[in-house]
Motif scaffolding. Structure first.
Motif, PDB file in Angstrom:
ATOM      1  N   ARG A 158     -57.603 -10.271   2.913  1.00  0.00           N
ATOM      2  CA  ARG A 158     -59.176  -9.939   3.038  1.00  0.00           C
ATOM      3  C   ARG A 158     -60.733 -10.546   3.759  1.00  0.00           C
ATOM      4  NH1 ARG A 158     -59.954  -8.366  -2.437  1.00  0.00           N
ATOM      5  NH2 ARG A 158     -62.252  -9.329  -3.127  1.00  0.00           N
ATOM      6  N   ILE A 175     -63.628  -5.940   3.304  1.00  0.00           N
ATOM      7  CA  ILE A 175     -64.363  -6.377   1.793  1.00  0.00           C
ATOM      8  C   ILE A 175     -65.995  -5.967   2.359  1.00  0.00           C
ATOM      9  CG2 ILE A 175     -65.204  -7.237  -0.160  1.00  0.00           C
ATOM     10  CD1 ILE A 175     -62.575  -6.141  -0.460  1.00  0.00           C
ATOM     11  N   ALA A 176     -66.228  -4.938   2.662  1.00  0.00           N
ATOM     12  CA  ALA A 176     -68.377  -4.439   2.652  1.00  0.00           C
ATOM     13  C   ALA A 176     -68.831  -5.448   2.221  1.00  0.00           C
ATOM     14  CB  ALA A 176     -68.248  -2.872   2.958  1.00  0.00           C
ATOM     15  N   GLY A 177     -69.815  -5.479   2.837  1.00  0.00           N
ATOM     16  CA  GLY A 177     -71.290  -6.022   2.053  1.00  0.00           C
ATOM     17  C   GLY A 177     -71.973  -5.045   2.091  1.00  0.00           C
ATOM     18  N   LEU A 178     -72.470  -5.002   1.294  1.00  0.00           N
ATOM     19  CA  LEU A 178     -73.855  -3.892   0.654  1.00  0.00           C
ATOM     20  C   LEU A 178     -74.622  -3.734   1.126  1.00  0.00           C
ATOM     21  CD1 LEU A 178     -71.432  -2.458  -2.971  1.00  0.00           C
ATOM     22  CD2 LEU A 178     -71.760  -1.626  -0.686  1.00  0.00           C
ATOM     23  N   ARG A 234     -67.039 -16.194  -1.969  1.00  0.00           N
ATOM     24  CA  ARG A 234     -67.868 -15.512  -3.082  1.00  0.00           C
ATOM     25  C   ARG A 234     -66.663 -14.318  -3.597  1.00  0.00           C
ATOM     26  NH1 ARG A 234     -70.770 -11.750  -6.014  1.00  0.00           N
ATOM     27  NH2 ARG A 234     -71.882 -11.071  -4.167  1.00  0.00           N
ATOM     28  N   LEU A 235     -66.244 -13.732  -2.252  1.00  0.00           N
ATOM     29  CA  LEU A 235     -65.753 -12.381  -3.042  1.00  0.00           C
ATOM     30  C   LEU A 235     -64.512 -12.731  -2.669  1.00  0.00           C
ATOM     31  CD1 LEU A 235     -68.312  -9.949  -1.314  1.00  0.00           C
ATOM     32  CD2 LEU A 235     -67.970  -9.951  -3.732  1.00  0.00           C
ATOM     33  N   ARG A 236     -63.921 -13.664  -2.890  1.00  0.00           N
ATOM     34  CA  ARG A 236     -62.407 -14.168  -2.792  1.00  0.00           C
ATOM     35  C   ARG A 236     -61.841 -13.457  -1.375  1.00  0.00           C
ATOM     36  NH1 ARG A 236     -61.298 -12.738  -8.581  1.00  0.00           N
ATOM     37  NH2 ARG A 236     -62.237 -13.940  -9.999  1.00  0.00           N
TER      38      ARG A 236
END
Lengths: 385, 385
Positions: B330, B353-356, B368-370
């Motif tokens: 990831r 895993i895109a940052g929004l 935090r988002l593993r």
């Protein structure tokens, strides 16, 4: 038995997928879900049936009329067969996965059943694949859902996509501001659903002006946003318009080849949506390939709600515009070959059709079994066509 | 909410598959079905529900007590939710595909529902994948079904397989020959099901001798076939023994690494089988991974029956002994990257895993988002662990 007899073996709206369609559908589903996974959407698989009250909680209420029910002899409670998977995924997100970091990205694929088909979609069993992005309420999240759905369709070969963006809460916001009565709202809704400009004008007063202008704003994204910008919307409605503009800008940047349209008064099928919603179309497709939008995820009842945006693809429509994979070549391998030899041929890319008993003419047997080649003396011989 | 609360959200015997299990199951199913396809088994996909009378016709009668029923408001007839897919595939073979050349090879994968779980298998929804080989009644066909099922399991990484072969029609053939009464047959069946040698001896006479010898014959294939050969079986039973010997020889040749056992008196779960049947086990598995055997395929009722052999794999048990795939890594990609950049990273094998929204510390947000990595300044930075 005639073909009509054969069809009558199944209830209306239900069907068998035969070779090769069943394999093609499964392949497309797996490619879609793999695409979702590559962007962090982890697959979940809820059961086909669960307690009716869970299935119909929150946004699930919209599916109440469409849900088959059965009595559970174990719990002595009513169960429902799911008519949609969004509510199930939302349940998982807000209960089992409530401690996972947000935004939570989930995907799913599976079958849903409906009590009755519609005129447009007579089917009663649908194969669906979709995504949910849970825990954030931003234009970037709305845009990610639209972009991911469209990009997944492009990844399986669907061409000439268009996305229609809608704001199902815009008209209610305008009606609130104008202080319309329930009866006036119903008239307005009916006139807008029928795209009946004359009936909208008949509403009279500021409602006629504002809703008439919204009706005329539908069209290409450029036209719509220019038209919407020119309307003196009440504050709440103006905030919705601004959010739509942000989403459009993000989607446009990420999907340069996709046609974008906006219909600010479209409402049908978006009854439970709370913000920007969308439908995806493709040239030559029978109807929409998928749809989605913003909603509140959760069971309520003490479990809380979270902002979410998601979308679902309808596989029957998607398959109608997906290029077919090249079928593997079928090779007849006469009886007597061992498993090791057959496995080697399969690994080399052949579909191996094993003979179960000796035959005099392997080429003729290969033809009978719809093989293009026969394995004779250690060589694949092509049949004369 | 406690974990008990969460579990109570679903009826007993039903469950959610969460990440990563749902994806692992789907992947294993697709690999099994691909294996079947490589050997000519074409996938079909019958609907989840159909007319009760079709589901319960022929061999489907065995599932009557396990089938959820719903009333169909469209046809005003009773529908059943499938408790098994074999009967559906047999229906397709003998109706829609009745003109396809034989042997007809079909595969399937999907969900089935049962009204009640058993003590051994409390689940009420099963994921199944299987095959049917229709239109031939030979030892080679029996062997192909056994070999294909075992080889498919090996292909998804299941090790230490054993196959138990059974002849559920052998005991009835012996009882016929001996002219036992119904009551005597019931006693014999109960004694044999409980592997109770003393009770078998109590049957007395030739029944005690023959059935006692059959009971003692259970064991490794070598032991069983030697023991069976020494029993003076009546003609019909001897023919069954010979067929089993042929199947065993073919399976042994094709599956050199698989342990083969024979239990000639095993009957449970093979009620509708008409010849050689089998169960597949693996070291460390909770129960059988799959089962199958010979039966008569068809709806009856004017549509005819055909000889068939097939088998079903139970995915929940299979997953318990299947090696897990390496998860994709990831990568957190902060907000602002375009779709083109994200797509390139996904194509390179990352789970993106895109940052929004913008964050101050991308490494902390990645953690935090593993995610194990964060995309900063055009490079994937590994997080300190």
């Amino acid at each position: 038995m005639t073909d009509t007899d054969t069809k009558a073996l199944l209830p209306a709206g239900l069907r068998d997928l035969l070779p090769p369609e069943a394999a093609v559908e499964a392949g497309v589903v797996e490619r879609l879900v793999s695409h979702f996974a590559a962007f962090g959407y982890d697959r979940v698989k809820p059961p086909l049936i669960e307690f009716e009250e869970s299935l119909l909680a929150g946004t699930g209420a919209a599916t109440a009329m469409q849900t088959f029910r059965v009595m559970d002899p174990v719990s002595q409670r009513m169960l429902g067969v799911r008519a949609d998977m969004t509510i199930q995924v939302a349940r998982i997100a807000t209960t089992r996965l409530r401690n996972d970091p947000r935004p939570l990205r989930l995907s799913y694929a599976g079958q849903v059943l409906r009590v009755k088909g519609s005129q447009l979609r007579p089917e009663r069993q649908f194969s669906q694949a979709g995504i949910e992005l849970i825990g954030v309420d931003t234009a970037a999240a709305d845009a990610e859902a639209v972009v991911l759905m469209a990009a997944a369709l492009q990844a399986v070969g669907v061409a000439d996509l268009s996305v229609d963006l809608n704001l199902p809460t815009l008209v209610p916001a305008v009606c609130d501001e104008l202080g319309l009565t329930e009866a006036q709202r119903a008239d307005a809704r009916r006139a807008l659903d029928q795209k009946d400009a004359a009936a909208v004008a008949d509403l009279g007063g500021r409602a006629a002006d504002l809703l008439g202008a919204l009706l005329k704003a539908a069209g290409t994204a450029e036209h719509a946003m220019t038209a919407l910008a020119a309307i003196a919307l009440p504050a709440a409605a103006a905030a919705e318009r601004d959010r739509l503009a942000q989403v459009l800008a993000l989607v446009r940047a990420d999907l340069p080849g996709v046609t974008l349209t906006v219909d600010p008064v479209e409402n049908r099928g978006f009854e439970y949506h709370t913000g920007v919603s969308f439908s995806i179309f493709a040239k030559g497709a029978r109807g929409e390939l998928g749809r989605g939008g913003r909603y509140m995820a959760g069971l309520g009842n003490g479990h809380g709600f979270e902002p979410a945006v998601g979308g679902t693809l309808f596989l029957d429509t998607v398959l109608g515009v997906t290029p077919r994979p090249q079928p593997r070549r079928r090779l007849y391998v006469p009886a007597g070959a061992g498993q090791a030899e057959r496995a080697k041929l399969a690994a080399a890319g052949w579909t191996v059709i094993a003979g179960l008993e000796p035959v005099e003419d392997p080429m003729a047997e290969a033809a009978r079994l719809r093989c293009g080649h026969a394995w004779v003396n250690g060589t694949a011989h092509e049949l004369a066509s």
